[in-house]
Design a protein around this motif. Structure first.
Motif, PDB file in Angstrom:
ATOM      1  N   GLY A 141       1.017  -1.337   0.092  1.00 25.51           N
ATOM      2  CA  GLY A 141      -0.263  -0.149   0.197  1.00 25.51           C
ATOM      3  C   GLY A 141       0.742   1.620   0.007  1.00 25.51           C
ATOM      4  N   PHE A 142       1.353   1.670   0.678  1.00 23.93           N
ATOM      5  CA  PHE A 142       2.684   2.098   1.107  1.00 23.93           C
ATOM      6  C   PHE A 142       4.106   2.607  -0.367  1.00 23.93           C
ATOM      7  CE2 PHE A 142       6.354   4.994   1.996  1.00 23.93           C
ATOM      8  CZ  PHE A 142       6.347   5.670   2.799  1.00 23.93           C
ATOM      9  N   ALA A 143       4.450   1.681  -1.251  1.00 22.53           N
ATOM     10  CA  ALA A 143       4.108   1.684  -2.503  1.00 22.53           C
ATOM     11  C   ALA A 143       3.099   2.397  -3.722  1.00 22.53           C
ATOM     12  CB  ALA A 143       5.205   0.671  -3.072  1.00 22.53           C
ATOM     13  N   LEU A 144       2.095   1.705  -3.121  1.00 24.15           N
ATOM     14  CA  LEU A 144       1.336   2.119  -4.572  1.00 24.15           C
ATOM     15  C   LEU A 144       1.147   4.340  -4.318  1.00 24.15           C
ATOM     16  CD1 LEU A 144      -1.097  -0.633  -4.034  1.00 24.15           C
ATOM     17  CD2 LEU A 144       0.112  -0.270  -6.275  1.00 24.15           C
ATOM     18  N   GLY A 145       0.437   4.149  -2.526  1.00 26.65           N
ATOM     19  CA  GLY A 145       0.574   5.101  -2.480  1.00 26.65           C
ATOM     20  C   GLY A 145       1.355   6.125  -3.238  1.00 26.65           C
ATOM     21  N   ALA A 146       2.766   5.805  -2.763  1.00 25.75           N
ATOM     22  CA  ALA A 146       3.990   6.405  -2.980  1.00 25.75           C
ATOM     23  C   ALA A 146       3.759   6.976  -5.047  1.00 25.75           C
ATOM     24  CB  ALA A 146       4.955   6.762  -2.953  1.00 25.75           C
ATOM     25  N   ALA A 147       3.880   5.909  -5.483  1.00 22.53           N
ATOM     26  CA  ALA A 147       3.410   5.626  -6.849  1.00 22.53           C
ATOM     27  C   ALA A 147       2.101   7.120  -7.512  1.00 22.53           C
ATOM     28  CB  ALA A 147       3.255   4.755  -7.774  1.00 22.53           C
ATOM     29  N   PHE A 148       1.204   6.524  -6.822  1.00 23.01           N
ATOM     30  CA  PHE A 148       0.281   7.249  -7.003  1.00 23.01           C
ATOM     31  C   PHE A 148       0.379   9.110  -7.308  1.00 23.01           C
ATOM     32  CE2 PHE A 148      -3.758   9.509  -5.764  1.00 23.01           C
ATOM     33  CZ  PHE A 148      -4.656   9.659  -7.116  1.00 23.01           C
ATOM     34  N   LEU A 149       1.123   9.579  -6.085  1.00 24.55           N
ATOM     35  CA  LEU A 149       0.833  10.527  -6.253  1.00 24.55           C
ATOM     36  C   LEU A 149       2.724  10.970  -7.304  1.00 24.55           C
ATOM     37  CD1 LEU A 149       0.496  13.132  -4.076  1.00 24.55           C
ATOM     38  CD2 LEU A 149      -0.299  11.233  -4.076  1.00 24.55           C
ATOM     39  N   PHE A 150       2.996  10.222  -7.640  1.00 19.26           N
ATOM     40  CA  PHE A 150       4.075  10.289  -8.253  1.00 19.26           C
ATOM     41  C   PHE A 150       3.518  10.785  -9.525  1.00 19.26           C
ATOM     42  CE2 PHE A 150       7.053   9.080 -11.599  1.00 19.26           C
ATOM     43  CZ  PHE A 150       8.401   9.351 -10.961  1.00 19.26           C
ATOM     44  N   GLY A 151       3.065   9.912 -10.013  1.00 19.46           N
ATOM     45  CA  GLY A 151       2.478  10.113 -11.001  1.00 19.46           C
ATOM     46  C   GLY A 151       1.597  11.229 -11.552  1.00 19.46           C
ATOM     47  N   LEU A 152       0.368  11.825 -10.679  1.00 20.16           N
ATOM     48  CA  LEU A 152       0.021  13.400 -10.737  1.00 20.16           C
ATOM     49  C   LEU A 152       1.512  14.521 -10.549  1.00 20.16           C
ATOM     50  CD1 LEU A 152      -3.016  13.170  -7.911  1.00 20.16           C
ATOM     51  CD2 LEU A 152      -3.074  12.712 -10.845  1.00 20.16           C
ATOM     52  N   ASP A 153       2.218  14.082  -9.580  1.00 22.22           N
ATOM     53  CA  ASP A 153       3.580  15.518 -10.318  1.00 22.22           C
ATOM     54  C   ASP A 153       3.606  15.337 -10.886  1.00 22.22           C
ATOM     55  OD1 ASP A 153       5.056  16.871  -7.886  1.00 22.22           O
ATOM     56  OD2 ASP A 153       6.413  15.794  -9.301  1.00 22.22           O
ATOM     57  N   LYS A 154       4.156  14.327 -11.828  1.00 23.03           N
ATOM     58  CA  LYS A 154       4.227  14.080 -13.057  1.00 23.03           C
ATOM     59  C   LYS A 154       3.494  15.144 -14.350  1.00 23.03           C
ATOM     60  CE  LYS A 154       8.526  12.506 -12.256  1.00 23.03           C
ATOM     61  NZ  LYS A 154       9.689  13.830 -11.849  1.00 23.03           N
ATOM     62  N   VAL A 155       1.926  14.369 -14.321  1.00 26.59           N
ATOM     63  CA  VAL A 155       0.768  14.935 -15.456  1.00 26.59           C
ATOM     64  C   VAL A 155      -0.120  16.687 -15.095  1.00 26.59           C
ATOM     65  CG1 VAL A 155      -1.271  14.269 -15.359  1.00 26.59           C
ATOM     66  CG2 VAL A 155       0.890  12.224 -15.598  1.00 26.59           C
ATOM     67  N   LEU A 156      -0.082  16.481 -13.095  1.00 18.65           N
ATOM     68  CA  LEU A 156      -0.956  17.186 -12.667  1.00 18.65           C
ATOM     69  C   LEU A 156      -0.110  18.616 -12.972  1.00 18.65           C
ATOM     70  CD1 LEU A 156      -3.493  18.738 -11.914  1.00 18.65           C
ATOM     71  CD2 LEU A 156      -2.514  18.195  -9.572  1.00 18.65           C
ATOM     72  N   PRO A 157      -0.264  20.107 -13.292  1.00 20.20           N
ATOM     73  CA  PRO A 157       0.134  21.371 -13.501  1.00 20.20           C
ATOM     74  C   PRO A 157       0.391  21.370 -12.879  1.00 20.20           C
ATOM     75  CG  PRO A 157      -0.768  20.888 -16.261  1.00 20.20           C
ATOM     76  CD  PRO A 157      -0.702  19.549 -14.720  1.00 20.20           C
ATOM     77  N   HIS A 158       1.290  22.286 -11.745  1.00 21.60           N
ATOM     78  CA  HIS A 158       1.635  22.983 -10.309  1.00 21.60           C
ATOM     79  C   HIS A 158       2.998  23.638 -10.072  1.00 21.60           C
ATOM     80  CE1 HIS A 158       3.646  18.463 -10.022  1.00 21.60           C
ATOM     81  NE2 HIS A 158       3.982  19.528  -8.748  1.00 21.60           N
ATOM     82  N   LEU A 159       3.077  25.019  -8.912  1.00 19.65           N
ATOM     83  CA  LEU A 159       4.042  25.190  -8.840  1.00 19.65           C
ATOM     84  C   LEU A 159       4.410  25.207  -7.041  1.00 19.65           C
ATOM     85  CD1 LEU A 159       6.422  27.392  -9.822  1.00 19.65           C
ATOM     86  CD2 LEU A 159       4.826  29.280  -9.677  1.00 19.65           C
TER      87      LEU A 159
END
Length: 273
Positions: free
Chosen positions: A87-105
């Motif tokens: 679960g820990f690995a999947l949670g980190a991977a999920f946020l990693f994916g959002l971080d790479k896709v979602l435009p943000h500053l």
């Protein structure tokens, strides 16, 4: 405090998760509301508040999420920790994916340092989306705990869920401020700056309801869901919160803020959970 816990015990868990994260959203709005009273921000205080937020998130990840998740997992030895690790690995991977896709500053970074896919969006939107990334795992964590209580899992308590909501609410205060004040300094009106600041936490009640409902519907996923939220929160701390506090000349103050946030969240969870 006992009256608050007793009140939440009478509620449907999904409704309880929703109310708890309305509180965390409200505290974000309070932080953003500082823009009506101040023209600027003291950088040392701001870094201390960001460090405090990081400390709360790290403490919550262990005391409120990982430890209960491991405790309620079946088996012994290495088998018992498998749901938490996965679960820990999947949670980190999920946020990693959002971080790479979602435009943000990120806060304290220059506009040319924006992340995610290329976008013409204004800095105000990018700053709001950056804080929104922080808030997704926080809302999910509260919802998952409330769902775990309803499912009757040992280690999941209303007191623990309320403690987590209080801790997250406290660390949301600087996050609302972190969006609103930079926008005000760029020339945005006080009202518009406030709206962007409070809007960053609107995702928390949504994530909380989804988390509570998912755990109640698919009870075996609870240990994985708790660790998923923890992994997502730790990713946010390492990827965003800590680097944001290291951009100025107040790193020691930010570190002490982190320690204070950790101690407070640990105390709340042990005392109420």
């Amino acid at each position: 405090m006992n009256d608050i816990i007793n009140y939440f015990e009478t509620l449907d868990p999904v409704l309880g998760a929703f109310y708890a994260t309305l509180f965390t959203w409200g505290v974000t709005a309070l932080g953003a509301a500082l823009v009506f009273f101040f023209k600027g921000m003291n950088r040392a205080l701001f870094d201390a508040m960001l460090g405090f937020a990081g400390g709360v998130m790290v403490a919550a990840s262990f005391w409120s999420l990982l430890a209960p998740g491991i405790e309620m997992s079946p088996g012994d030895g290495f088998v018992k920790v498998i749901p938490a690790a996965v679960g820990f690995a999947l949670g980190a991977a999920f946020l990693f994916g959002l971080d790479k896709v979602l435009p943000h500053l990120h806060v304290n970074f220059k506009e040319e340092d924006k992340e995610g896919i290329r976008s013409p969006w204004h800095k105000s939107v990018l700053l709001t989306l950056a804080i929104t990334l922080h808030n997704i795992p926080e809302g999910l964590a509260v919802g998952v705990l409330f769902g775990g209580v309803a499912a009757g899992f040992d280690g999941a308590t209303i007191g623990g869920a309320v403690a987590l909501a209080i801790g997250i609410g406290l660390q949301n205060f600087p996050e609302g401020f972190a969006v609103a004040m930079p926008l005000r300094r760029q020339g945005f009106s006080r009202w518009k700056s406030f709206n962007y600041g409070q809007l960053s936490a609107i995702v928390e009640p949504i994530a909380a309801v989804v988390g509570a409902y998912a755990v109640m519907t698919f009870q075996p996923i609870l240990p994985y869901a708790l660790a998923f939220a923890a992994g997502a929160m730790i990713f946010v701390v390492v990827e965003e919160v800590v680097p944001e506090t290291q951009q100025g000349n107040h790193t020691d103050i930010a570190t002490m803020g982190f320690i204070g946030g950790f101690i407070l969240m640990m105390t709340l969870d042990v005392g109420l959970g």
